[in-house]
Design a protein around this motif. Structure first.
Motif, short mmCIF file in Angstrom:
data_model
loop_
_atom_site.label_atom_id
_atom_site.label_comp_id
_atom_site.label_asym_id
_atom_site.label_seq_id
_atom_site.Cartn_x
_atom_site.Cartn_y
_atom_site.Cartn_z
N ASN A 246 -65.97 -100.47 60.01
CA ASN A 246 -65.04 -101.06 59.05
C ASN A 246 -65.72 -101.88 57.97
N ARG A 247 -67.04 -101.82 57.89
CA ARG A 247 -67.75 -102.56 56.85
C ARG A 247 -67.38 -102.10 55.46
N GLY A 248 -67.07 -100.83 55.30
CA GLY A 248 -66.69 -100.30 53.98
C GLY A 248 -65.46 -100.99 53.42
N LEU A 249 -64.52 -101.29 54.28
CA LEU A 249 -63.31 -102.00 53.87
C LEU A 249 -63.67 -103.38 53.32
N VAL A 250 -64.51 -104.08 54.04
CA VAL A 250 -64.92 -105.43 53.61
C VAL A 250 -65.70 -105.36 52.30
N TYR A 251 -66.59 -104.39 52.19
CA TYR A 251 -67.40 -104.23 50.99
C TYR A 251 -66.51 -103.92 49.77
N ALA A 252 -65.52 -103.06 49.96
CA ALA A 252 -64.61 -102.72 48.85
C ALA A 252 -63.82 -103.94 48.40
#
Length: 97
Positions: free
Chosen positions: A22-28
């Protein structure tokens, strides 16, 4: 959902894998506010929000995890901005502006 159930059961390796996935969500979400070198700092703050959302999420909410997590992550980021302003104003002064 299976991974989320493992996390709720206390499986630490599942928790680590869930956060990585779920890092992509945080990065976005971090890119909404800043760019450049500041993204990394805000990304770390967002990961704290992701962990809070993961610890507080329950199937009773009847929504996907990401739907629940986005406001929690954004709340952490906004709190970070409020707490790290150069000049601090009390909440009553901010509301009056």
């Amino acid at each position: 959902m299976l991974l989320l159930k493992k996390v709720k059961a206390g499986d630490e390796s599942a928790k680590e894998r869930f956060v990585i996935e779920n890092r992509g969500l945080v990065y976005a979400l971090a890119h909404r506010f800043v760019s450049g070198s500041q993204v990394e700092e805000l990304f770390q703050v967002g990961c704290v929000g992701l962990m809070k959302a993961l610890n507080q999420y329950d199937d009773i909410y009847q929504c996907s995890f990401s739907t629940y997590a986005v406001p929690v992550i954004l709340g952490e980021m906004k709190r970070y901005f409020r707490d790290n302003q150069a000049v601090h104003y009390s909440r009553s002064i901010k509301d009056g502006m």
